[in-house]
Enzyme design. Structure first.
Site, mmCIF file in Angstrom:
data_model
loop_
_atom_site.group_PDB
_atom_site.id
_atom_site.type_symbol
_atom_site.label_atom_id
_atom_site.label_comp_id
_atom_site.label_asym_id
_atom_site.label_seq_id
_atom_site.Cartn_x
_atom_site.Cartn_y
_atom_site.Cartn_z
ATOM 1 C CB CYS A 86 5.695 19.202 24.506
ATOM 2 S SG CYS A 86 6.063 17.656 23.724
ATOM 3 C CG ASP A 108 6.927 23.411 22.715
ATOM 4 O OD1 ASP A 108 7.618 23.197 22.467
ATOM 5 O OD2 ASP A 108 6.079 22.354 21.936
ATOM 6 C CD GLU A 125 -12.603 42.043 15.499
ATOM 7 O OE1 GLU A 125 -11.697 42.669 16.035
ATOM 8 O OE2 GLU A 125 -12.080 40.495 16.345
ATOM 9 C CG LEU A 126 -6.018 42.662 15.351
ATOM 10 C CD1 LEU A 126 -4.898 41.597 14.217
ATOM 11 C CD2 LEU A 126 -5.204 44.313 14.969
ATOM 12 C CG HIS A 144 7.201 21.619 16.554
ATOM 13 N ND1 HIS A 144 6.421 21.812 17.244
ATOM 14 C CD2 HIS A 144 8.477 21.650 17.168
ATOM 15 C CE1 HIS A 144 7.095 22.048 18.214
ATOM 16 N NE2 HIS A 144 8.657 22.256 17.713
HETATM 17 CA CA CA Z 1 -7.914 42.614 9.358
#
Ligand code: CA
Ligand code: CA
Ligand code: CA
Ligand code: CA
Ligand code: CA
Ligand code: CA
Ligand code: CA
Ligand code: CA
Ligand code: CA
Ligand code: CA
Ligand code: CA
Ligand code: CA
Ligand code: CA
Ligand code: CA
Ligand code: CA
Ligand code: CA
Lengths: 139, 139, 139, 139, 139, 139, 139, 139, 139, 139
Positions: free
Chosen positions: I44, I51, I67-68, I85
């Site tokens: 925060c 948070d 790319e993951l 937020h």
């Molecule tokens: Ca992917």
């Protein structure tokens, strides 16, 4: 059928809400009454901020049962009181035991989250000399 | 296969609905029958307002089992009766014990909310001299 | 690996579906097998109407385990048979005990609602002289 | 911190995946480790068809804990193996006991449905002489 | 009402977050406090990658209760620390026992999935000489 | 109030179970009737093995409504019939349309798993010239 | 009833698993078939590690429907193939469209978590010139 | 604030329970009121057996809102009336429209199972000339 | 297959975590990729307190996919950043759009409770000139 | 970053709790903020009894966002006020619109059961001239 023993706890005396009782209709056997009240609110004694909880009351009555409407009013009487989690649970236990003198009573207070932490408190009363029947665990 | 022992409880006599039974097909072993009826309604004896509950009946039969259709009619017979939570649970227990004389029977009545409070009542009967087998708790 | 002991219960003989077994691969220790079959149907012996249930079978094998495909066929063999709730549960228990001679076996039959009432029946077999290990309840 | 005791089960030797361990950081107290792996697959030894299961491993370590990555590789090593439900559960139990020599270990294998029937198998190991602390059941 | 006994664990000393306590308002009876914190994160000591967990703390207080805000700060102090699953659970147990000296305390850490495996660890402390009341199992 | 138009589908003629109807009590407005029957079973036409499904029927009646008991008997009439997933759904649709001639009707058949795959089929009928009122999507 | 058009995708040719079809029993109307297979596994093409997914297939058949058993074998054929999330979803779509030439087909692949992230991929095919009926949204 | 327009439906006149209303406090804007009553029971007009339902009422008020307590009494007035599923839903709709003259009103009646079939009925009223605002579908 | 376009957002430049991409394997069709990351934490900016959120990312790729592993590292880079937020949601949207230039992208951030209030924020990007295909709503 | 426009509603002026705002960090795009507060309580203006609700607030900010802590205090200010269901929902809507002047705002108030009936109320505000983007419905 309401008994002549309205019990007015120290705290609730201020708020004017006494727990009323009526005669247990089946005093000859141990049995369980469970109540759940999701509409409990009090104030944090440190910050004055509202706290919210669900109150569970499980008991084995002796000669008296608590009257439902007076219980509702009793729980409302905490609305403007400052009450720590551990203390309020103990107070509700003490007041219900004072009003009903039950064979067994358990109060569970499940509070909503504060500071990212969910807290609940569970306290029990057992009448001296009373022991529960051995539980029957059916398959 | 219905037995010749229709048991008519005091309350249900008025309503004309007797609990019928049939011979337990496996009297040589203890076993559990569980029934759940989400369609129970009676009247509040104080206000005349309708109450709604789910009734659970768990039992170990001895020589008799309760016949399902007569049970349904028996539970309907409370529709126009005034009945407190604690008392109605005890009455159902007494009537079923009177009809079946089971080794064990438990009645659980879970009522819908009243005044913001959910109540349930649990009462049990155990045949004198009967003890349940030690439960097998498989991992 | 199927054993040479196909057990054909009285009822299933008509339907031609014997329970087959195979040698328990770990007879040196007690362990639990749990099976759940949500595809059980039989007929009400009174009205001829179909009943539907989920059958649970929990057992501790001794020298034999039940073969999965023969169990499926065995349960199908009730499709055209009239069978009361309490009786059918006991028959399944008897047939499985006859086929496997297990250390412990429990049958739970959960029937769909009839007349607004949900019924289930639970029956157990314990091999004489066998006692379960004290359960380890980890925190 | 990995121990010098890589344990290579008979089955996993073929697949080249040994269970590795590390020293229990709190050997002075009994405590519970629970693991759940929803990504287990093996082959049906009869039909060659894939089976899928969730494997649960609950244990009280003694001097060693299983290393997470080697456990993952160990469970993968079943991917191309034929394995009956009861046998694969026992093998995993044996291999983990061989690698960790724990005070207590339980393997639960929950298989996906086959032939309309859901099966799970539960097997346990207890170190000779070890007894669990009496469980504390808080209200 | 905060006690004069701020307990600063070895680890949290670095982070400057001491567990504070206050006097148990009901020391005359055993009762249960349950806390659940879904906002716990630390770092994997091997890879430096973040881990996430939900921490459960269940205890029976003796003379002291843990203050909620200091607990929150204490749990935050792990945010930048490397901590193995088994070790971090034991450390939280040790620090809470050091701060409160409770009659009973249990820490459960439920970690999010890593490598397809979900892990949780449960550890307990019991005050020497303390035994829990026999639990009342109401029907 | 049952209409004089019992409609006997080709399939159900063999089984002797005609769908009966009664006059729509509110023909002046479009409204929805939804029915769900979790007790449907038929046979796989290829293997003869039983299939199980839940049948959903949603319709806007025109001049006729289907009578509940005849619907139950109609669905039972599939118990001994071989029926592919796609075909049985279409047959139920055709038979209900033939019996009720509704403004709209949808049949959803959710079958239990076969070969690890869960299948459901959804088919609809719309009366020529009928269009649904624009839906009111309340916030 | 299986058609004479077994379609063998490039990928599945290696694995020997062709998608078989049968004639749509209700080609005169648009209707929906939904299939869900929670038993899909392939390999990560980068690391060789197993991936697990649930595959959903929703389609409106034209002249052909996919045969259930061949679909199961087709999905198994990915077990030893390396396949990226986005690519495997597209391949399944292409193969099913090649086999069935449906009016509409949607493939949804929901993968289990990797690196703390859950991924799913959704791809659709629409037959040129085909438009769905306006949906009927019943209240 | 209760209006002077107590509306007494034909059916409820016998039972003496009129729907009362009060002035809409925000007549300048369309807004939604949703009510759910899980405590509805009536009698089957064919067999005299009790039926149970949950009633949902969703409306956009115009000049009047329904008073909650009179609504409760109105719904109780069906307790001893015979009422078909389709007819009772239409009657409740008609009575509420007669009492409130709302811009929009929808009644949904979800009945408990009868003969293994769950039925619900949904009916709507729209004030002539009123159209709902285009719904805002936020992402 | 990783593209040569590592995009380093202003914020993530400090933390050294660039989003990497690879070529969309199916650029010829619109399809959806959905990702859910329950392991997001930031600070925060007002109080410095942690948070926690779950981040959802739904997109239609154009020429590139994210790319993951780089996405995981990118989300971790917020761990020590102060972020409101509304602002953090917009930043993630901007960075992903900068890296992938997708046809459509939506970020949903569901934060854990603060002050008794649960907040989530949803923001979208649409490529100029791109419109989604009309959705096919199957019954 | 708090704006200089504290908006004090008529009702909250008494209680001293103004809604504060801060500048929208992304005014260039429409996006959604959703808030859920399960800790709302007020008093029934007729009986003085406490009511409990969960308040949902969904909005598209324009130049201002509501500050979370002031919102919490604002909602607390209803604790001692009498407020009908329909009226309190409208008041919250009016006050939030007065404070933020958002492009769109929806208030949903879900009240706990009274007299066996659950009520919720939903009200919306739309800035004149604003229209939401056509929603993107991804498959
Ligand atoms: Ca992917
Ligand atoms: Ca009472
Ligand atoms: Ca007050
Ligand atoms: Ca019976
Ligand atoms: Ca009556
Ligand atoms: Ca087996
Ligand atoms: Ca470990
Ligand atoms: Ca392989
Ligand atoms: Ca505390
Ligand atoms: Ca940090
Ligand atoms: Ca009907
Ligand atoms: Ca048959
Ligand atoms: Ca098919
Ligand atoms: Ca109202
Ligand atoms: Ca009556
Ligand atoms: Ca904000």
């Amino acid at each position: 059928m309401a008994s002549s023993r309205p019990v007015r706890s120290k705290k609730s005396q201020a708020a004017g809400s006494a727990l009323e009782t009526f005669a247990n209709p089946h005093p000859g056997r141990d049995y369980t009454v469970r109540m759940r009240c999701p509409e409990f609110t009090c104030l944090c004694p440190k910050t004055g901020q509202p706290d919210f909880a669900t109150i569970h009351i499980d008991f084995v009555p002796d000669r008296l049962c608590v009257e439902l409407k007076s219980l509702k009013l009793y729980l409302w009487s905490f609305r403007d009181q400052g009450a720590f989690h551990e203390a309020v649970t103990g107070s509700i236990l003490d007041d219900l035991v004072g009003a009903m003198a039950p064979r067994f009573l358990r109060v569970t207070a499940e509070f909503l989250v504060r500071g990212g932490i969910y807290t609940s408190v569970v306290a029990e009363h057992r009448m001296p000399g009373w022991t529960p029947a051995a539980p029957v665990l059916l398959p």
